[in-house]
Design an enzyme around this catalytic site. Sequence first.
Site, short mmCIF file in Angstrom:
data_model
loop_
_atom_site.label_atom_id
_atom_site.label_comp_id
_atom_site.label_asym_id
_atom_site.label_seq_id
_atom_site.Cartn_x
_atom_site.Cartn_y
_atom_site.Cartn_z
N GLU A 90 0.83 -1.21 0.00
CA GLU A 90 0.00 0.00 0.00
C GLU A 90 0.85 1.25 0.00
OE1 GLU A 90 -3.20 0.59 2.94
OE2 GLU A 90 -3.39 -1.60 2.93
N CYS A 103 3.41 8.50 0.86
CA CYS A 103 3.79 7.63 1.97
C CYS A 103 4.03 6.25 1.40
CB CYS A 103 2.65 7.62 3.00
SG CYS A 103 2.91 6.44 4.34
N CYS A 110 5.15 -6.73 8.42
CA CYS A 110 6.08 -6.17 9.41
C CYS A 110 6.19 -7.17 10.55
CB CYS A 110 5.52 -4.84 9.92
SG CYS A 110 6.60 -4.00 11.11
N CYS A 114 3.68 -4.03 16.86
CA CYS A 114 3.05 -2.98 17.66
C CYS A 114 1.54 -3.29 17.80
CB CYS A 114 3.25 -1.61 17.01
SG CYS A 114 4.99 -1.14 16.94
N CYS A 117 -1.26 -1.53 15.54
CA CYS A 117 -0.99 -1.37 14.12
C CYS A 117 -1.50 -2.54 13.29
CB CYS A 117 0.52 -1.22 13.93
SG CYS A 117 1.00 -1.03 12.22
N CYS A 331 -4.20 2.34 8.16
CA CYS A 331 -3.15 1.94 7.24
C CYS A 331 -2.99 0.43 7.28
CB CYS A 331 -1.82 2.58 7.64
SG CYS A 331 -2.00 4.30 8.07
N1 SAH Z 1 7.55 1.07 11.38
C1 SAH Z 1 7.68 2.48 11.37
C2 SAH Z 1 6.87 3.21 10.32
C3 SAH Z 1 5.48 2.76 10.04
S1 SAH Z 1 4.09 3.37 10.88
C4 SAH Z 1 7.37 3.03 12.75
O1 SAH Z 1 7.01 2.27 13.61
O2 SAH Z 1 7.56 4.22 12.95
C5 SAH Z 1 4.04 5.11 10.90
C6 SAH Z 1 3.48 5.63 12.21
O3 SAH Z 1 2.10 5.30 12.39
C7 SAH Z 1 4.22 5.09 13.42
O4 SAH Z 1 4.41 6.12 14.35
C8 SAH Z 1 3.23 4.06 13.96
O5 SAH Z 1 3.45 3.78 15.31
C9 SAH Z 1 1.92 4.77 13.70
N2 SAH Z 1 0.73 3.91 13.68
C10 SAH Z 1 0.61 2.62 13.31
N3 SAH Z 1 -0.65 2.19 13.44
C11 SAH Z 1 -1.35 3.24 13.90
C12 SAH Z 1 -2.71 3.41 14.23
N4 SAH Z 1 -3.60 2.43 14.12
N5 SAH Z 1 -3.08 4.64 14.67
C13 SAH Z 1 -2.19 5.65 14.79
N6 SAH Z 1 -0.90 5.53 14.49
C14 SAH Z 1 -0.47 4.33 14.05
#
Ligand code: SAH
Length: 340
Positions: A90, A103, A110, A114, A117, A331
Amino acid sequence: MTDLRSLTPEELRAALQDMGQPSFRADQIFDWLHRKKVRTLDEMTNLPKALREKLKEDFTLSTLTLHTRQISRDGTRKYLFLLPDRQAVESVLMHYDYGSTVCVSSQVGCRMGCHFCASTIGGLSRDLLPGEMLEQIYRIEEDAGLTVNHLVVMGTGEPLDNLDNLIRFLRLLTHPAGKNLSERNITVSTCGLVPQIARLAEEHLGITLALSLHAPSDELRRTMMPIANRYTIAETLAACDAYFAATGRRMSYEYSLVRGVNDQPEHAQALSALLKGKNCHVNLIPVNPVAERSYEASQEASVARFQKILEKNGINATIRKKMGADIDGACGQLRRRLME
Ligand code: SAH
């Protein structure tokens, strides 16, 4: 086999030399790949047919195919692209006052895990090649008929978990003979792989690093992000300070606000204490609810209160503007739908 779109001009020249070809052929090929953005070798019409055939035998060529495009009322476009091996990634195009931002994803899936996510739910399938990261931008420029001038590596994947390919991607993207994107217009976001932050600093790229912090204490951060079990916040912030010292680029800290979890005034105070005196910027993001996860977004009033506390403590903080809300779904959800 090596991906032709992932080679630097110098490497292309060496490869062509090995094939007994003059070096200007390498420059022609680089131009086709990164300026004219062709999908196939046969489009390189100023190359002899025999050379094109030889290149097809010796190299692969990363090219993405558009699968789905969603266009929001605010103009934001979400893309799902198919990779040559039928995997999917994506990417998102956003329009800001300062221009068009893309983006990109850095991996297929991944493995960071987290808890809030969507991109990590199915684990990691594979790393993306430099050419496949470039292609996300090239195909979006082609589809939307515009020039992308800002990049954020904040899509699916942990970019620093694919560091060699990421660095090569950034070198190619900023190459004067290619798209020539300014380093200053690039932000890479990481969940905090400390040794890799140090390695990235050594590259002396003028890009912004964003750290996904999301909690002001190790204890709380560990309930949200498994990476917090590997590195403490103190170690992580020390790596970020070193990044700033090496590059002169101000750090960005991302903080996704989860209702009742990390959005209380005491969290804002603790975060202020952590970041006090640092030349940095905090990005507040109300968490995007994910169907498979239980977290809820903070209420607007809590977000505003959180920001006010940071600012009172002299810390620069903005609330991330929500783009493409009507086509949202967090996302990583387009790809998940395809996988089901
Ligand atoms: N792996 C990297 C980049 C990808 S995510 C990282 O962890 O930074 C980009 C940002 O979106 C990161 O800050 C991540 O923690 C945040 N993110 C992921 N899922 C999210 C969600 N459901 N709501 C808000 N932020 C989210």
